[in-house]
Design an enzyme around this catalytic site. Structure first.
Site, short mmCIF file in Angstrom:
data_model
loop_
_atom_site.label_atom_id
_atom_site.label_comp_id
_atom_site.label_asym_id
_atom_site.label_seq_id
_atom_site.Cartn_x
_atom_site.Cartn_y
_atom_site.Cartn_z
N ASP A 245 11.81 -14.11 23.78
CA ASP A 245 11.55 -13.66 25.14
C ASP A 245 10.72 -14.73 25.85
O ASP A 245 10.01 -15.51 25.19
CB ASP A 245 10.81 -12.32 25.09
CG ASP A 245 10.64 -11.70 26.45
OD1 ASP A 245 11.48 -11.96 27.34
OD2 ASP A 245 9.66 -10.96 26.66
N ASP B 6 8.67 -14.38 29.24
CA ASP B 6 7.41 -13.94 29.83
C ASP B 6 6.65 -13.02 28.87
O ASP B 6 7.17 -12.00 28.43
CB ASP B 6 7.67 -13.21 31.15
CG ASP B 6 8.38 -14.10 32.16
OD1 ASP B 6 8.31 -15.33 32.02
OD2 ASP B 6 9.02 -13.56 33.09
N ASP C 199 7.43 -9.27 23.42
CA ASP C 199 6.17 -8.55 23.61
C ASP C 199 6.38 -7.10 24.02
O ASP C 199 5.43 -6.31 24.04
CB ASP C 199 5.30 -9.25 24.65
CG ASP C 199 5.92 -9.23 26.04
OD1 ASP C 199 7.13 -9.54 26.15
OD2 ASP C 199 5.21 -8.89 27.01
#
Length: 376
Positions: free
Chosen positions: A13, A15, A130
């Site tokens: 991922d 961001d 995240d």
């Protein structure tokens, strides 16, 4: 006959994992996550993972996020990684909004067709993200997940997907590379006497799973707390002369647990060595500190007002911890405020377990002995 090895991918991922999640595709607000360059460089140098960025970027090419603004920030991110020796083998970006219900938007896997071919080994591929939706994406794709998070426990339903929870790129790199420090520290003991018989194994680098029963009700409840909150795996069989009383079983299990941890720690290189925890449980507060110093010192500031918790003698709680300290050769300090006796005992065992978890944890960047003496 030609056997071609399948490739494996490290899906990343963007961001919240590579760069800060609140960057808003703005140069002014953009920064890179701590340790990400060294971590990914180590993974590139020591593994065969293909690096694949997989990102949702809401509403690219709309007035809220013009395509040229996104592209310029995205190019800067990629070029910066290239300057640090990290190149992405593929970059997949979904531009849709959540309400569009686009099948290519994570946790959907609509843009992952290339990776669902026989060329790729998804079972050995990993998604680092995240958000829990990243872990859902991993589950949907059939790969494993590393949750880039400070959470402590794997959520229900993700036990077979999430293989690591960490917000440290140093930890992730160590986990994924072949560095010897990641080898699980295990030990086992088998012993039979006229008083007890047991066959136990321990894994200091487990996930808090295991089963061990002594058939002493309250004591088994405390053992469950140790396993769960220490993140140590403890398994085996144990039987004692309960027709006499619980003394031999409690004492021998404490000695065995201490001996197993001492054995599994080996030369203690790279461990924290010290661990402490303060834990509140309803009406009581427990404080525990431990030092795997190769010296047995025991301090016990606990005053139970009841002789029994259920049918379990409270005097055996002190004896358990003292026997553990002797066998593990550790300094052990325990203190708990007065209150409900069950809460006092359970808070002590939980804080004890959490202190062990900290003390035995290894520093991925160091294999040094945690002592100026040069020996422990």
């Amino acid at each position: 006959m030609n056997f071609e090895m399948k490739k494996r991918a490290l899906f990343l991922d963007r961001d919240g994992v590579l760069v800060n999640k609140d960057n808003k595709n703005s140069f002014e607000k953009l920064y890179f996550m701590s340790g990400v360059f060294n971590g990914l460089k180590s993974i590139c140098d020591n593994t065969d993972y293909s690096l694949v960025m997989v990102s949702n970027q809401d509403g690219v090419n709309t007035p809220a996020l013009p395509l040229d603004r996104f592209t310029s920030v995205q190019n800067r991110i990629v070029e910066t990684f290239q300057g640090e020796g990290v190149s992405f083998d593929d970059i997949l970006v979904d531009y849709s909004l959540k309400e569009d219900n686009c099948p290519g938007r994570k946790p959907g896997i609509g843009m992952m067709g290339e990776y669902q071919t026989s060329e790729w080994d998804l079972a050995k591929s990993i998604m680092v993200g995240d958000r829990l939706t990243d872990m859902e994406f991993a589950r949907n794709l059939g790969c494993k997940g590393i949750w880039f998070s400070n959470e402590k426990c794997i959520p229900e339903g993700y036990e077979d997907t999430i293989i690591l929870i960490s917000s440290s790129w140093q930890d992730i790199a160590t986990f994924l590379t072949d560095n010897k420090v990641k080898a699980h520290r295990k030990a086992s003991i088998q012993r039979t006497t006229k008083e007890t018989s047991f066959n136990l194994s321990i894994d200091l680098d487990g996930s808090g799973k295991g089963e061990l029963k002594t058939n002493i009700g309250f004591f088994d409840h405390m053992i469950e707390q140790i396993i769960k909150h220490s993140h140590i795996d403890l398994n085996g069989t144990f039987s004692g002369d309960l027709e006499v009383d619980e003394h031999h079983s409690v004492e021998d299990l404490a000695i065995t647990l201490g001996s197993l941890i001492k054995k599994a720690l080996g030369d203690k290189r790279g461990i924290n060595r010290y661990g402490s925890d303060m834990l509140i449980m309803d009406d009581v507060v427990a404080r525990v500190a431990i030092d795997f110093s190769a010296r047995a010192e025991f301090i016990y500031n606990v005053d139970f007002k009841r002789e029994y918790i259920g049918t379990f003698p409270t005097e055996m709680i002190k004896h358990f911890f003292k026997s553990f300290s002797n066998a593990a050769e550790c300094n052990l300090y325990l203190n708990v405020s007065e209150g409900n006796s069950h809460h006092m005992a359970e808070a002590l065992f939980k804080a004890f377990a959490r202190s062990i978890k900290v003390a035995v944890k290894r520093d991925p960047s160091s294999n040094a002995l945690p002592s100026t003496k040069g020996v422990l």
